[in-house]
Scaffold this active site. Structure first.
Site, PDB file in Angstrom:
ATOM      1  N   GLU A   2      -2.704  -0.038  -3.884  1.00 47.35           N
ATOM      2  CA  GLU A   2      -2.810  -1.484  -3.477  1.00 47.35           C
ATOM      3  C   GLU A   2      -3.988  -2.082  -2.889  1.00 47.35           C
ATOM      4  OE1 GLU A   2       0.943  -0.746  -1.112  1.00 47.35           O
ATOM      5  OE2 GLU A   2      -0.031  -2.143   0.347  1.00 47.35           O
ATOM      6  N   ARG A  43       5.705   3.780   0.946  1.00 48.81           N
ATOM      7  CA  ARG A  43       4.250   3.805   0.654  1.00 48.81           C
ATOM      8  C   ARG A  43       4.137   3.886  -0.797  1.00 48.81           C
ATOM      9  NH1 ARG A  43       3.045   1.849   4.567  1.00 48.81           N
ATOM     10  NH2 ARG A  43       1.418   2.367   6.222  1.00 48.81           N
ATOM     11  N   HIS A  84       3.704  -6.104  -0.175  1.00 47.50           N
ATOM     12  CA  HIS A  84       3.819  -5.142   1.310  1.00 47.50           C
ATOM     13  C   HIS A  84       3.984  -6.162   2.571  1.00 47.50           C
ATOM     14  CE1 HIS A  84       1.868  -1.035   3.074  1.00 47.50           C
ATOM     15  NE2 HIS A  84       2.836  -1.616   3.972  1.00 47.50           N
TER      16      HIS A  84
HETATM   17  C1  DGY Z   1       3.337   0.309   8.287  1.00 43.98           C
HETATM   18  O1  DGY Z   1       3.419  -0.465   9.507  1.00 43.98           O
HETATM   19  O2  DGY Z   1       2.990   1.231   8.110  1.00 43.98           O
HETATM   20  C2  DGY Z   1       3.551  -0.958   7.223  1.00 43.98           C
HETATM   21  O3  DGY Z   1       3.579  -0.189   6.110  1.00 43.98           O
HETATM   22  C3  DGY Z   1       2.689  -2.243   7.491  1.00 43.98           C
HETATM   23  O4  DGY Z   1       1.419  -1.911   6.819  1.00 43.98           O
END
Ligand code: DGY
Length: 320
Positions: free
Chosen positions: A267, A238, A285
């Protein structure tokens, strides 16, 4: 409830997912995949019993206050740091996420970024496309070895384990940092160490921890300074786990050699300093972005909603 529950699906989903949901809900979707401003999300969600959301939908107290009928929030993602799960629990609102279905695809992308950053794929491709390739040279675009190197994995959950399994094929030693020992560490041939030791010893580091207040800027100036000369840092977890400004600085001045990033602070905006350094591979992402994985995520969110509508146990609930 005598009527069908009202569901808002905030983003466009696959037709088979709509088909699965349709018989069970009075469904409002987002066929155009428009990016709703916050006020519009609040307005559309206000009379809903159920929400199907994604990571860019912030489910906080303000939204919950605006949705008095809300009973369930199903996110089509495994990460749920965009949802105030404690506030949902206080109000008796269930929360579900999508573990497992994206594990292997995300591990593949982690490896793709590691290999691409270590062997300078983005940088060399840009150079080639610019028509600058005139001759071969012994010392041209030297990168870092991946095979036989020591890999440090921060966060040894499902995705971390999938990355460690792949490391075997590259004859790597695997170190990991995790709050508790991984039950599969013997099978993975991985050794648990403190974060500082991992950063000092690993040739390459992959981050796969969830974003929490404790992991905010887990990797900042101090940690980057500890890494080995030429090391590669990969973040598929993240944004916010890495201090992006500090990383851009370290990519210029060392000791690290390169980075591969799929996630960013703020983001979808990317820190302009990162866009200016050549030794970073940047993707938008896409960790879970294969058709089977994204369909699996959307369908699992739908299955949770259908189970809830039918009074059945939720498939993958998140607890506060
Ligand atoms: C998640 O599933 O958390 C991935 O980062 C896709 O957003």
């Amino acid at each position: 409830m005598n009527r069908r529950p009202k569901l808002l699906v905030t983003r466009r989903v696959f037709p088979e997912v709509v088909e699965r949901l349709q018989p069970h809900f009075e469904l409002e979707g987002n066929a155009d995949d428009a990016l709703w401003p916050r006020e519009e999300l609040l307005r559309r969600a206000a009379d809903r019993d159920a929400l199907f959301v994604v990571g860019s939908d912030r489910i906080d107290r303000e939204l919950l206050d605006a949705c008095p009928q809300l009973k369930i929030v199903a996110t089509g993602t495994v990460g749920y740091n965009h949802i105030d799960v404690a506030a949902c629990a206080e109000r008796g609102i269930a929360v579900t996420n999508t573990p497992d279905v994206l594990t292997e695809a995300t591990a593949d992308l982690g490896w793709a970024l590691l290999m691409a950053a270590a062997r300078r794929l983005s940088e060399t491709e840009r150079w080639l496309r610019e028509g600058r390739w005139n001759s071969w040279a012994f010392d041209q675009f030297l990168g870092a070895d991946v095979h036989g190197a020591t890999l440090g994995i921060v966060g040894m959950g499902r995705i971390g384990s999938a990355i460690a399994r792949r490391a075997r094929g590259f004859s790597m030693q695997v170190l990991y940092h995790n709050r508790s020992p991984a039950p599969n560490e013997a099978e993975l041939g991985a050794r648990r160490v403190a974060l500082d030791e991992l950063l000092r010893s690993a040739d390459h580091v992959v981050l796969v921890v969830p974003y929490t207040p404790q992991t905010h800027h887990l990797i900042g100036e101090r940690e980057l300074a500890m890494m080995k000369p030429g090391a590669v840092l990969v973040n598929i977890a993240r944004g916010g786990i890495v201090d992006d400004a500090a990383l851009a600085k370290a990519l210029r001045s060392g000791p690290i050699g390169a980075a591969g990033l799929d996630v960013y602070e703020n983001e979808p905006k990317v820190n302009p300093a990162l866009l200016e350094v050549p030794n970073v591979v940047l993707t938008p992402h896409i960790g879970s972005a294969t058709r089977s994985s994204r369909l699996g995520m959307a369908m699992l969110a739908a299955e949770n909603l259908v189970a809830w509508a039918g009074g059945q146990p939720l498939r993958t609930p998140v607890s506060a």
